[in-house]
Design a protein around this motif. Structure first.
Motif, short mmCIF file in Angstrom:
data_model
loop_
_atom_site.label_atom_id
_atom_site.label_comp_id
_atom_site.label_asym_id
_atom_site.label_seq_id
_atom_site.Cartn_x
_atom_site.Cartn_y
_atom_site.Cartn_z
N PHE A 62 -0.57 -16.27 6.75
CA PHE A 62 -1.22 -14.95 6.64
C PHE A 62 -1.47 -14.62 5.18
CE2 PHE A 62 3.30 -14.37 6.51
CZ PHE A 62 3.53 -13.35 5.61
N GLN A 63 -1.96 -13.42 4.93
CA GLN A 63 -2.25 -12.95 3.58
C GLN A 63 -1.42 -11.71 3.27
OE1 GLN A 63 -6.56 -12.55 4.35
NE2 GLN A 63 -6.89 -14.10 2.78
N THR A 64 -1.03 -11.55 2.01
CA THR A 64 -0.35 -10.33 1.59
C THR A 64 -1.21 -9.65 0.53
OG1 THR A 64 0.91 -11.37 -0.21
CG2 THR A 64 1.92 -11.36 1.98
N ILE A 65 -1.32 -8.33 0.66
CA ILE A 65 -2.06 -7.53 -0.31
C ILE A 65 -1.09 -6.51 -0.89
CG2 ILE A 65 -4.01 -5.98 -0.72
CD1 ILE A 65 -4.04 -7.97 2.46
N THR A 66 -0.80 -6.65 -2.18
CA THR A 66 0.12 -5.75 -2.86
C THR A 66 -0.69 -4.80 -3.74
OG1 THR A 66 1.81 -7.49 -2.91
CG2 THR A 66 2.14 -5.60 -4.36
N TYR A 67 -0.51 -3.51 -3.52
CA TYR A 67 -1.25 -2.47 -4.24
C TYR A 67 -0.24 -1.57 -4.95
CZ TYR A 67 -4.14 1.81 -4.70
OH TYR A 67 -4.80 2.93 -5.16
N MET A 68 -0.24 -1.66 -6.27
CA MET A 68 0.69 -0.88 -7.06
C MET A 68 0.08 0.48 -7.41
SD MET A 68 3.48 -2.66 -7.48
CE MET A 68 4.26 -1.74 -8.80
N LEU A 69 0.72 1.54 -6.99
CA LEU A 69 0.32 2.87 -7.42
C LEU A 69 0.89 3.17 -8.80
CD1 LEU A 69 0.88 4.93 -4.14
CD2 LEU A 69 -1.28 4.05 -5.02
N GLN A 70 2.14 2.76 -8.97
CA GLN A 70 2.83 3.06 -10.23
C GLN A 70 3.94 2.04 -10.44
OE1 GLN A 70 4.12 7.13 -10.35
NE2 GLN A 70 5.27 6.90 -12.24
N GLY A 71 4.06 1.54 -11.68
CA GLY A 71 5.14 0.62 -12.00
C GLY A 71 4.64 -0.76 -12.38
N LYS A 72 5.60 -1.67 -12.59
CA LYS A 72 5.29 -3.03 -13.02
C LYS A 72 6.05 -4.03 -12.15
CE LYS A 72 4.75 -1.66 -17.89
NZ LYS A 72 3.30 -1.90 -17.98
N LYS A 124 -7.65 -21.34 12.59
CA LYS A 124 -8.41 -22.35 11.84
C LYS A 124 -8.13 -22.28 10.33
CE LYS A 124 -12.55 -19.45 11.34
NZ LYS A 124 -14.01 -19.36 11.59
N ASN A 125 -7.61 -21.15 9.85
CA ASN A 125 -7.38 -20.99 8.42
C ASN A 125 -5.91 -20.91 8.01
OD1 ASN A 125 -10.14 -20.94 7.88
ND2 ASN A 125 -10.28 -18.73 8.07
N LYS A 126 -5.02 -20.99 8.99
CA LYS A 126 -3.61 -20.79 8.67
C LYS A 126 -3.03 -21.87 7.76
CE LYS A 126 -1.95 -17.84 12.44
NZ LYS A 126 -1.43 -16.79 11.54
N ILE A 164 -20.35 2.38 0.34
CA ILE A 164 -19.10 2.04 -0.34
C ILE A 164 -18.90 0.54 -0.21
CG2 ILE A 164 -16.60 2.37 -0.38
CD1 ILE A 164 -18.13 4.91 -1.07
N LYS A 165 -18.62 -0.13 -1.32
CA LYS A 165 -18.34 -1.57 -1.29
C LYS A 165 -17.09 -1.84 -2.11
CE LYS A 165 -20.26 -6.13 -2.46
NZ LYS A 165 -19.76 -6.75 -1.22
N GLY A 166 -16.09 -2.44 -1.46
CA GLY A 166 -14.84 -2.74 -2.12
C GLY A 166 -14.89 -4.03 -2.93
N TYR A 167 -13.78 -4.31 -3.62
CA TYR A 167 -13.72 -5.49 -4.47
C TYR A 167 -13.66 -6.77 -3.65
CZ TYR A 167 -12.20 -8.73 -8.10
OH TYR A 167 -12.12 -9.81 -8.96
N PHE A 168 -12.82 -6.78 -2.61
CA PHE A 168 -12.62 -7.98 -1.80
C PHE A 168 -13.49 -7.93 -0.54
CE2 PHE A 168 -8.62 -7.55 -4.13
CZ PHE A 168 -8.42 -8.84 -4.59
N ASP A 169 -13.87 -9.11 -0.07
CA ASP A 169 -14.62 -9.24 1.17
C ASP A 169 -14.10 -10.47 1.90
OD1 ASP A 169 -16.47 -8.86 3.17
OD2 ASP A 169 -18.12 -9.81 2.09
N VAL A 170 -13.54 -10.27 3.09
CA VAL A 170 -12.94 -11.36 3.85
C VAL A 170 -13.75 -11.55 5.14
CG1 VAL A 170 -10.86 -12.22 4.99
CG2 VAL A 170 -10.68 -10.83 2.91
N GLU A 171 -14.33 -12.71 5.29
CA GLU A 171 -15.31 -12.94 6.35
C GLU A 171 -14.72 -12.86 7.76
OE1 GLU A 171 -18.54 -16.37 7.78
OE2 GLU A 171 -17.54 -16.51 5.83
N ASP A 172 -13.59 -13.50 8.00
CA ASP A 172 -13.09 -13.62 9.37
C ASP A 172 -12.64 -12.31 9.99
OD1 ASP A 172 -13.30 -16.51 9.86
OD2 ASP A 172 -11.86 -16.68 8.24
N THR A 173 -11.97 -11.47 9.21
CA THR A 173 -11.39 -10.24 9.76
C THR A 173 -12.07 -8.97 9.25
OG1 THR A 173 -9.67 -10.45 8.06
CG2 THR A 173 -9.12 -11.21 10.27
N ARG A 174 -12.98 -9.10 8.30
CA ARG A 174 -13.75 -7.96 7.79
C ARG A 174 -12.89 -6.74 7.49
NH1 ARG A 174 -17.72 -10.85 6.27
NH2 ARG A 174 -18.59 -8.86 5.60
#
Length: 281
Positions: A62-72, A124-126, A164-174
């Motif tokens: 799978f994929q992980t998306i980490t979004y930092m609001l604040q901190g390092k 197919k992508n795992k 609105i267009k975001g930074y990332f675009d993932v074809e399989d799961t949109r």
């Protein structure tokens, strides 16, 4: 407009080396959230709640998306990648056939807050090669609509008829991944694809969802119907902060064992064997 069909309250939990967090969803009946698997919110101004971090651990499938609001937070992995996430930065990591990485705080005081989202991969992508990308906050597209601020991490949509267009675009799961700050009195009409799952997580204050104005309070996630667009609006006189997620269901079996997400128990057993033999990656 879509209606709310389920609401869940984020529950206190911990992960890694005792990091305190809120598990927004994940675990039981994962097909409800397909293609998403898990969402955690972490946030504290007490170093003891986060200082242990997430020492080296594996992932597969799978994929992980980490979004930092604040901190390092520093990322290190078996591919000798090293990355540092700061305020507003995003990391999109594809575990694929396997990655072993750590996520460790690079601060000993102050507030650390953010989210980690798990996004499933189709069969197919795992087993693709692992990779990741760190994106600085200033590269994530931001929009101002009717006074509200929208940070578009992934996907494409229309809000109040503005594209609105975001930074990332993932074809399989949109996937659509938006961080929206709604000002008092604002109302946002978000276009979403029919048959895609839509989730709305409020992380500050309260909003109203849909034409029936269903209340959604802080630390509550709402799952919506599968047809129609999304209407969210402010409630009372305080700004609210909301994560909006939408994605195309994969509609394949989901078998999870800790950090491994595959399509069958046999594949999970293989992942465990590979990890024990040191050939996960």
């Amino acid at each position: 407009m879509r209606k709310v069909i389920e609401q869940l309250s984020a529950r206190p939990s911990s992960d890694g080396d005792g990091v305190k967090l809120l598990r927004v969803f994940g675990g039981a009946q994962p097909e409800r959230f397909d293609p998403f698997l898990l969402l955690d919110e972490f946030g504290s101004d007490q170093a003891s709640d986060y200082i242990g971090g997430f020492p080296p651990h594996p992932h597969r499938g799978f994929q992980t998306i980490t979004y930092m609001l604040q901190g390092k937070m520093e990322h290190r992995d078996h591919m000798n990648n090293i990355g540092l996430l700061n305020d507003g930065d995003v990391q999109w990591m594809t575990a694929g056939r396997g990655v072993i990485h750590s996520e460790m705080p690079k601060q000993t005081q102050g507030k650390m807050r953010g989210f980690q989202l798990w996004l499933n991969l189709p069969a197919k992508n795992k087993m693709q090669t692992a990779n990741y990308e760190d994106v600085n906050a200033n590269k994530i597209p931001e929009f101002d609509i009717a006074g509200s601020k929208i940070k578009a991490i992934a996907g494409q949509t229309s809000i109040n008829k503005k594209q609105i267009k975001g930074y990332f675009d993932v074809e399989d799961t949109r996937p659509l991944y938006l961080d929206i700050h709604i000002e008092p009195g604002d109302k946002l009409n978000i276009q979403t694809q029919n048959e895609h799952n839509v989730l709305i997580y409020v992380y500050q204050e309260t909003i109203q969802i849909g034409e029936d104005k269903t209340l959604a309070k802080a630390q509550t996630i709402s799952r919506l119907e599968k047809h129609g667009d999304v209407l969210i609006q402010s409630y009372a006189d305080k700004p609210a902060k909301v994560i909006v997620l939408s994605g195309k269901p994969i509609e394949e079996p989901i078998v999870q064992y800790g950090p491994f997400v595959m399509n069958s128990q046999q594949e999970i057993e293989q992942a465990l064997q590979d990890y024990r033999k040191g050939i996960l990656t």
